[in-house]
Design a protein around this motif. Structure first.
Motif, PDB file in Angstrom:
ATOM      1  N   LYS A  29       0.788  -1.234   0.117  1.00 32.21           N
ATOM      2  CA  LYS A  29       0.044   0.109   0.103  1.00 32.21           C
ATOM      3  C   LYS A  29       0.906   1.260  -0.019  1.00 32.21           C
ATOM      4  CE  LYS A  29      -4.026   1.422   2.972  1.00 32.21           C
ATOM      5  NZ  LYS A  29      -4.689   0.724   3.948  1.00 32.21           N
ATOM      6  N   ILE A  30       0.606   2.226  -1.025  1.00 30.14           N
ATOM      7  CA  ILE A  30       1.296   3.546  -0.730  1.00 30.14           C
ATOM      8  C   ILE A  30       0.145   4.646  -0.392  1.00 30.14           C
ATOM      9  CG2 ILE A  30       2.391   5.313  -2.094  1.00 30.14           C
ATOM     10  CD1 ILE A  30       3.796   3.292  -3.942  1.00 30.14           C
ATOM     11  N   VAL A  31       0.475   5.353   0.630  1.00 28.73           N
ATOM     12  CA  VAL A  31      -0.160   6.673   0.943  1.00 28.73           C
ATOM     13  C   VAL A  31       0.489   7.942   0.394  1.00 28.73           C
ATOM     14  CG1 VAL A  31      -0.954   7.965   2.797  1.00 28.73           C
ATOM     15  CG2 VAL A  31      -1.065   5.548   3.110  1.00 28.73           C
ATOM     16  N   LEU A  32      -0.147   8.548  -0.520  1.00 28.73           N
ATOM     17  CA  LEU A  32       0.649   9.809  -1.214  1.00 28.73           C
ATOM     18  C   LEU A  32      -0.009  11.013  -0.649  1.00 28.73           C
ATOM     19  CD1 LEU A  32       2.727  11.104  -3.094  1.00 28.73           C
ATOM     20  CD2 LEU A  32       1.021  10.702  -4.547  1.00 28.73           C
ATOM     21  N   LYS A  33       0.453  11.875   0.219  1.00 31.56           N
ATOM     22  CA  LYS A  33       0.000  13.039   0.654  1.00 31.56           C
ATOM     23  C   LYS A  33       0.264  14.283  -0.481  1.00 31.56           C
ATOM     24  CE  LYS A  33       0.908  16.127   4.454  1.00 31.56           C
ATOM     25  NZ  LYS A  33       1.746  16.444   5.827  1.00 31.56           N
ATOM     26  N   ARG A  34      -0.848  14.848  -0.705  1.00 29.79           N
ATOM     27  CA  ARG A  34      -1.096  15.903  -1.738  1.00 29.79           C
ATOM     28  C   ARG A  34      -1.680  17.202  -1.224  1.00 29.79           C
ATOM     29  NH1 ARG A  34       1.470  15.756  -6.143  1.00 29.79           N
ATOM     30  NH2 ARG A  34       0.051  16.236  -7.418  1.00 29.79           N
ATOM     31  N   PRO A  35      -1.585  18.355  -1.792  1.00 28.26           N
ATOM     32  CA  PRO A  35      -2.383  19.438  -1.490  1.00 28.26           C
ATOM     33  C   PRO A  35      -3.853  19.184  -1.949  1.00 28.26           C
ATOM     34  CG  PRO A  35      -0.594  20.014  -2.770  1.00 28.26           C
ATOM     35  CD  PRO A  35      -0.465  18.650  -2.833  1.00 28.26           C
ATOM     36  N   ILE A  36      -4.766  19.489  -1.298  1.00 28.92           N
ATOM     37  CA  ILE A  36      -6.043  19.161  -1.612  1.00 28.92           C
ATOM     38  C   ILE A  36      -6.554  19.313  -3.006  1.00 28.92           C
ATOM     39  CG2 ILE A  36      -7.126  21.499  -0.813  1.00 28.92           C
ATOM     40  CD1 ILE A  36      -8.714  17.905   0.139  1.00 28.92           C
ATOM     41  N   LEU A  38      -4.003   7.661 -12.055  1.00 29.00           N
ATOM     42  CA  LEU A  38      -5.567   7.565 -11.970  1.00 29.00           C
ATOM     43  C   LEU A  38      -6.046   6.333 -11.395  1.00 29.00           C
ATOM     44  CD1 LEU A  38      -6.518   8.840 -15.552  1.00 29.00           C
ATOM     45  CD2 LEU A  38      -6.633   9.882 -13.498  1.00 29.00           C
ATOM     46  N   ASN A  39      -5.035   5.524 -10.849  1.00 29.03           N
ATOM     47  CA  ASN A  39      -5.614   4.179 -10.037  1.00 29.03           C
ATOM     48  C   ASN A  39      -5.547   4.266  -8.862  1.00 29.03           C
ATOM     49  OD1 ASN A  39      -6.195   2.769 -12.665  1.00 29.03           O
ATOM     50  ND2 ASN A  39      -3.656   2.634 -12.852  1.00 29.03           N
ATOM     51  N   ILE A  40      -6.076   5.552  -8.192  1.00 32.12           N
ATOM     52  CA  ILE A  40      -6.318   5.623  -6.802  1.00 32.12           C
ATOM     53  C   ILE A  40      -7.289   4.784  -6.131  1.00 32.12           C
ATOM     54  CG2 ILE A  40      -6.583   7.270  -5.100  1.00 32.12           C
ATOM     55  CD1 ILE A  40      -5.765   9.689  -6.834  1.00 32.12           C
ATOM     56  N   ASN A  41      -6.872   3.967  -5.118  1.00 32.76           N
ATOM     57  CA  ASN A  41      -8.053   3.010  -4.679  1.00 32.76           C
ATOM     58  C   ASN A  41      -9.314   3.644  -3.676  1.00 32.76           C
ATOM     59  OD1 ASN A  41      -5.659   1.315  -5.324  1.00 32.76           O
ATOM     60  ND2 ASN A  41      -7.490  -0.009  -5.142  1.00 32.76           N
ATOM     61  N   TYR A  42      -8.498   4.677  -2.789  1.00 31.28           N
ATOM     62  CA  TYR A  42      -9.456   5.510  -2.253  1.00 31.28           C
ATOM     63  C   TYR A  42      -8.579   6.630  -1.568  1.00 31.28           C
ATOM     64  CZ  TYR A  42      -7.654   3.474   2.346  1.00 31.28           C
ATOM     65  OH  TYR A  42      -6.883   2.992   3.365  1.00 31.28           O
ATOM     66  N   GLN A  43      -9.168   7.831  -1.180  1.00 27.71           N
ATOM     67  CA  GLN A  43      -8.726   9.215  -0.848  1.00 27.71           C
ATOM     68  C   GLN A  43      -9.238   9.471   0.590  1.00 27.71           C
ATOM     69  OE1 GLN A  43     -10.047  11.662  -4.008  1.00 27.71           O
ATOM     70  NE2 GLN A  43      -8.016  11.861  -4.511  1.00 27.71           N
ATOM     71  N   VAL A  44      -8.365  10.036   1.361  1.00 29.73           N
ATOM     72  CA  VAL A  44      -8.881  10.729   2.803  1.00 29.73           C
ATOM     73  C   VAL A  44      -8.525  12.118   2.462  1.00 29.73           C
ATOM     74  CG1 VAL A  44      -8.306  10.527   5.177  1.00 29.73           C
ATOM     75  CG2 VAL A  44      -8.161   8.487   4.065  1.00 29.73           C
ATOM     76  N   LYS A  45      -9.570  13.138   2.824  1.00 30.91           N
ATOM     77  CA  LYS A  45      -9.352  14.459   2.565  1.00 30.91           C
ATOM     78  C   LYS A  45      -9.450  15.067   3.759  1.00 30.91           C
ATOM     79  CE  LYS A  45     -11.083  14.309  -2.191  1.00 30.91           C
ATOM     80  NZ  LYS A  45     -12.121  14.758  -3.231  1.00 30.91           N
ATOM     81  N   GLY A  46      -8.538  16.145   3.858  1.00 31.14           N
ATOM     82  CA  GLY A  46      -8.923  17.152   4.966  1.00 31.14           C
ATOM     83  C   GLY A  46      -9.334  18.575   4.491  1.00 31.14           C
ATOM     84  N   LYS A  47      -8.849  19.443   5.269  1.00 26.18           N
ATOM     85  CA  LYS A  47      -9.000  20.944   4.663  1.00 26.18           C
ATOM     86  C   LYS A  47      -8.248  21.409   3.485  1.00 26.18           C
ATOM     87  CE  LYS A  47     -11.405  22.968   8.434  1.00 26.18           C
ATOM     88  NZ  LYS A  47     -11.081  23.387   9.940  1.00 26.18           N
ATOM     89  N   SER A  48      -7.047  20.942   3.938  1.00 26.72           N
ATOM     90  CA  SER A  48      -5.981  21.660   3.033  1.00 26.72           C
ATOM     91  C   SER A  48      -4.894  20.479   2.286  1.00 26.72           C
ATOM     92  CB  SER A  48      -5.044  22.574   3.406  1.00 26.72           C
ATOM     93  OG  SER A  48      -4.398  21.940   4.566  1.00 26.72           O
ATOM     94  N   THR A  49      -5.160  19.325   2.841  1.00 26.14           N
ATOM     95  CA  THR A  49      -4.371  18.229   2.581  1.00 26.14           C
ATOM     96  C   THR A  49      -5.049  16.981   2.279  1.00 26.14           C
ATOM     97  OG1 THR A  49      -2.875  18.922   4.092  1.00 26.14           O
ATOM     98  CG2 THR A  49      -2.552  16.466   3.388  1.00 26.14           C
ATOM     99  N   ARG A  50      -4.777  16.150   1.265  1.00 28.45           N
ATOM    100  CA  ARG A  50      -5.451  15.159   0.731  1.00 28.45           C
ATOM    101  C   ARG A  50      -4.436  13.727   0.818  1.00 28.45           C
ATOM    102  NH1 ARG A  50      -6.157  15.911  -4.959  1.00 28.45           N
ATOM    103  NH2 ARG A  50      -4.559  14.424  -5.385  1.00 28.45           N
ATOM    104  N   TYR A  51      -4.872  12.631   0.985  1.00 26.15           N
ATOM    105  CA  TYR A  51      -4.318  11.173   1.109  1.00 26.15           C
ATOM    106  C   TYR A  51      -4.716  10.481  -0.194  1.00 26.15           C
ATOM    107  CZ  TYR A  51      -2.561  13.155   5.532  1.00 26.15           C
ATOM    108  OH  TYR A  51      -1.823  14.029   6.344  1.00 26.15           O
ATOM    109  N   ASP A  52      -3.928  10.317  -0.948  1.00 29.49           N
ATOM    110  CA  ASP A  52      -4.141   9.114  -2.158  1.00 29.49           C
ATOM    111  C   ASP A  52      -3.719   8.098  -1.831  1.00 29.49           C
ATOM    112  OD1 ASP A  52      -5.271  11.484  -3.449  1.00 29.49           O
ATOM    113  OD2 ASP A  52      -3.595  11.702  -4.734  1.00 29.49           O
ATOM    114  N   ILE A  53      -4.570   6.840  -1.799  1.00 27.90           N
ATOM    115  CA  ILE A  53      -4.174   5.637  -1.240  1.00 27.90           C
ATOM    116  C   ILE A  53      -4.230   4.569  -2.484  1.00 27.90           C
ATOM    117  CG2 ILE A  53      -4.467   3.817   0.547  1.00 27.90           C
ATOM    118  CD1 ILE A  53      -5.662   6.770   1.908  1.00 27.90           C
ATOM    119  N   TYR A  54      -2.985   3.889  -2.781  1.00 28.73           N
ATOM    120  CA  TYR A  54      -2.836   3.040  -3.731  1.00 28.73           C
ATOM    121  C   TYR A  54      -2.588   1.532  -3.213  1.00 28.73           C
ATOM    122  CZ  TYR A  54      -2.147   7.254  -6.446  1.00 28.73           C
ATOM    123  OH  TYR A  54      -2.131   8.443  -6.951  1.00 28.73           O
ATOM    124  N   ILE A  55      -3.225   0.705  -3.566  1.00 30.82           N
ATOM    125  CA  ILE A  55      -3.235  -0.724  -3.077  1.00 30.82           C
ATOM    126  C   ILE A  55      -2.678  -1.703  -4.139  1.00 30.82           C
ATOM    127  CG2 ILE A  55      -4.301  -2.719  -1.933  1.00 30.82           C
ATOM    128  CD1 ILE A  55      -6.259  -0.481  -0.648  1.00 30.82           C
TER     129      ILE A  55
END
Ligand SMILES: C[S@@+](CC[C@H](N)C(=O)[O-])C[C@H]1O[C@@H](n2cnc3c(N)ncnc32)[C@H](O)[C@@H]1O
Length: 244
Positions: A213-220, A227-244
């Protein structure tokens, strides 16, 4: 940009000699007139970017200040917790962009094991110094392995990593994202060490390797870089793209 090591007292000589050997930076006995320097103050190893502005220096501290406060209430860091998924087991996380270790320390405080890797020697030494000061005071530090290496090379030598966590430097053009003092400090330090900021390219390098699994932190608002993101966790200014 260059950097020297400032020795202001004989008691610090041994410690600063070791730092000088590690970094191959010259030791000076007077505060440099211009440029960056490392020295040991009452609060440990410090990095000053501009000797003309000596009150503005960088010192990492896990015991007090904003990081100390975040660590005391690490259970409230729900966003980072969510990125790990519903699994409640202890994970072994490889942090390939350790920086000042803020994210890694939250994962540690939440009960996980961390192997964190930082390419910059200066950042590594500043964090190592903060870890030495926190030793015995933060029990979960025993679950941390901290490496000074290129994370791709370090990762290739490891087995049984549950998750790779990546927080690459945001793209140069995103002025807002670069506004943070810590990120600017890292940028300046990388320039001194002549380390190229490869930004998101690091993610593509990890994608080619075997991972769970890779968790990639990105600006929101940043584009999806794959494009093959499995799921995302979103905050106010930051987003985490998760790849499995
Ligand atoms: C945005 S900062 C990470 C901040 C970190 N997440 C924190 O909480 O303090 C990115 C860091 O990753 C490091 N880095 C980038 N590419 C790397 C690589 N290939 N190997 C090791 N470290 C790397 C940079 O030197 C920088 O310190």
């Amino acid at each position: 940009m260059s950097c020297v090591i400032y020795l202001d007292s004989i008691e610090k000589k041994e410690a600063l000699n070791k730092i000088s050997e590690y970094l191959h930076f010259e030791i000076v006995k007077k505060v440099p007139v211009k440029g960056a320097f490392l020295d040991i103050k009452d609060n440990g190893l410090c990095f000053t970017l501009n000797s003309e502005n000596p009150s503005n220096y960088l010192n990492i501290d896990f015991l007090s200040g904003s990081m100390g406060w975040r660590l005391k209430r690490a259970d409230h860091e729900r966003l980072l917790k969510k990125t790990l998924g519903k699994n409640i087991d202890t994970l072994t996380i490889f942090d390939g962009t350790a920086g000042f270790l803020s994210d890694a320390m939250i994962f540690l405080a939440q009960g996980h094991k961390i192997i964190a890797c930082e390419q910059s020697k200066i950042v590594y030494l500043l964090v190592k110094d903060a870890l030495a000061r926190a030793k015995g005071k933060i029990p979960y530090l025993q679950n941390l392995e901290f490496l000074n290496d290129n994370s791709i090379e370090a990762f290739k030598k490891l087995n049984n990593i549950d998750l790779v966590y990546l927080d690459p430097m945001y793209p140069e053009t995103k002025k807002k994202a670069l506004g943070s003092g810590n990120i600017n400090s890292i940028k300046n330090i990388l320039e001194i060490e002549k380390i190229e900021n490869k930004g998101d390219l690091l993610f593509y390098d990890f994608k080619k390797l075997h991972y769970k699994k890779i968790v990639l932190k990105r600006p929101i608002k940043a584009n999806k870089i794959d494009l093959n993101i499995n799921y995302q966790v979103k905050g106010k200014s930051t987003r985490y793209d998760i790849y499995i």
